[in-house]
Design a protein around this motif. Structure first.
Motif, mmCIF file in Angstrom:
data_model
loop_
_atom_site.group_PDB
_atom_site.id
_atom_site.type_symbol
_atom_site.label_atom_id
_atom_site.label_comp_id
_atom_site.label_asym_id
_atom_site.label_seq_id
_atom_site.Cartn_x
_atom_site.Cartn_y
_atom_site.Cartn_z
ATOM 1 N N ARG A 26 1.053 -1.484 0.099
ATOM 2 C CA ARG A 26 -0.266 0.013 0.213
ATOM 3 C C ARG A 26 0.934 1.099 0.429
ATOM 4 N NH1 ARG A 26 -4.982 -0.502 3.589
ATOM 5 N NH2 ARG A 26 -5.865 -2.938 2.659
ATOM 6 N N ARG A 27 2.474 1.241 -0.788
ATOM 7 C CA ARG A 27 3.117 2.218 -0.460
ATOM 8 C C ARG A 27 3.385 2.919 0.932
ATOM 9 N NH1 ARG A 27 5.717 3.114 -3.516
ATOM 10 N NH2 ARG A 27 6.007 5.239 -3.896
ATOM 11 N N CYS A 28 3.337 2.453 2.036
ATOM 12 C CA CYS A 28 3.278 2.464 3.274
ATOM 13 C C CYS A 28 5.176 2.248 3.258
ATOM 14 C CB CYS A 28 2.717 2.304 4.121
ATOM 15 S SG CYS A 28 1.706 3.105 3.739
ATOM 16 N N PHE A 29 6.225 2.557 3.031
ATOM 17 C CA PHE A 29 7.683 2.074 3.358
ATOM 18 C C PHE A 29 7.525 2.261 4.250
ATOM 19 C CE2 PHE A 29 9.537 0.861 -1.149
ATOM 20 C CZ PHE A 29 8.727 0.915 -1.511
ATOM 21 N N LEU A 30 8.225 0.627 5.409
ATOM 22 C CA LEU A 30 8.833 0.799 6.361
ATOM 23 C C LEU A 30 10.265 0.793 6.691
ATOM 24 C CD1 LEU A 30 7.242 -2.736 7.371
ATOM 25 C CD2 LEU A 30 5.995 -0.278 8.216
ATOM 26 N N LEU A 31 10.849 0.163 5.733
ATOM 27 C CA LEU A 31 12.679 0.687 5.251
ATOM 28 C C LEU A 31 13.095 1.079 4.055
ATOM 29 C CD1 LEU A 31 12.883 -2.584 7.271
ATOM 30 C CD2 LEU A 31 13.519 -0.436 8.439
ATOM 31 N N GLY A 32 14.345 1.576 3.685
ATOM 32 C CA GLY A 32 14.589 1.810 2.483
ATOM 33 C C GLY A 32 14.193 2.508 2.474
ATOM 34 N N THR A 33 14.385 2.765 0.877
ATOM 35 C CA THR A 33 14.330 4.402 -0.388
ATOM 36 C C THR A 33 13.420 4.128 -0.341
ATOM 37 O OG1 THR A 33 16.717 4.853 -0.237
ATOM 38 C CG2 THR A 33 15.456 5.750 -1.931
ATOM 39 N N LEU A 36 9.662 6.186 -5.782
ATOM 40 C CA LEU A 36 8.279 7.405 -5.923
ATOM 41 C C LEU A 36 8.557 9.074 -5.434
ATOM 42 C CD1 LEU A 36 5.681 7.471 -8.140
ATOM 43 C CD2 LEU A 36 4.635 7.092 -5.717
ATOM 44 N N THR A 37 8.529 8.671 -3.879
ATOM 45 C CA THR A 37 9.349 10.216 -3.527
ATOM 46 C C THR A 37 10.161 10.573 -3.265
ATOM 47 O OG1 THR A 37 8.700 9.115 -1.135
ATOM 48 C CG2 THR A 37 6.612 10.015 -2.077
ATOM 49 N N GLY A 38 10.787 9.661 -2.964
ATOM 50 C CA GLY A 38 12.041 9.363 -2.775
ATOM 51 C C GLY A 38 13.467 9.859 -1.050
ATOM 52 N N LYS A 39 11.761 9.802 -0.076
ATOM 53 C CA LYS A 39 12.694 9.147 1.591
ATOM 54 C C LYS A 39 12.739 8.305 1.459
ATOM 55 C CE LYS A 39 8.199 12.121 2.364
ATOM 56 N NZ LYS A 39 6.876 12.556 3.078
ATOM 57 N N ASN A 40 14.002 8.288 3.182
ATOM 58 C CA ASN A 40 14.371 7.092 3.328
ATOM 59 C C ASN A 40 13.905 6.966 4.420
ATOM 60 O OD1 ASN A 40 16.474 5.756 4.927
ATOM 61 N ND2 ASN A 40 18.035 6.722 2.663
ATOM 62 N N TYR A 41 14.204 5.942 4.613
ATOM 63 C CA TYR A 41 13.163 5.545 5.760
ATOM 64 C C TYR A 41 14.300 4.305 6.997
ATOM 65 C CZ TYR A 41 8.994 7.396 3.674
ATOM 66 O OH TYR A 41 7.798 7.991 3.436
ATOM 67 N N ASP A 42 14.995 4.229 6.351
ATOM 68 C CA ASP A 42 16.150 3.398 7.239
ATOM 69 C C ASP A 42 16.813 3.927 8.743
ATOM 70 O OD1 ASP A 42 16.595 2.045 4.358
ATOM 71 O OD2 ASP A 42 18.563 3.472 4.099
ATOM 72 N N HIS A 43 16.128 5.318 9.382
ATOM 73 C CA HIS A 43 15.981 4.905 10.760
ATOM 74 C C HIS A 43 14.622 4.124 11.183
ATOM 75 C CE1 HIS A 43 13.266 7.470 9.652
ATOM 76 N NE2 HIS A 43 12.097 7.257 10.337
ATOM 77 N N ARG A 44 14.092 3.379 10.666
ATOM 78 C CA ARG A 44 13.167 2.488 11.476
ATOM 79 C C ARG A 44 13.454 1.146 11.568
ATOM 80 N NH1 ARG A 44 7.834 3.456 7.418
ATOM 81 N NH2 ARG A 44 6.741 5.547 8.421
#
Length: 63
Positions: A26-33, A36-44
């Motif tokens: 559903r496009r709610c990334f938990l980890l990684g980049t 589509l948006t370029g946001k990085n979620y590695d802090h999780r």
């Protein structure tokens, strides 16, 4: 199109990683980049891996 309820798809005594896969689809990334948006979620990552380790430890001790 209506989706089946989780109880209709999985047996109650079956172990499944449904929530994590559902969120990624559903496009709610938990980890990684998110490409589509370029946001990085590695802090999780640290918290998620720590939580998985704790849950795995509890599950193996319960047997």
């Amino acid at each position: 199109m209506a989706r089946l309820a989780r109880a209709e798809v999985f047996s109650p005594d079956e172990v499944a990683v449904v929530h994590v896969m559902n969120r990624v689809v559903r496009r709610c990334f938990l980890l990684g980049t998110d490409s589509l948006t370029g946001k990085n979620y590695d802090h999780r990552g640290t918290g998620a891996i720590g939580t998985q380790h704790i849950l795995l430890t509890i599950a193996t001790q319960a047997r």
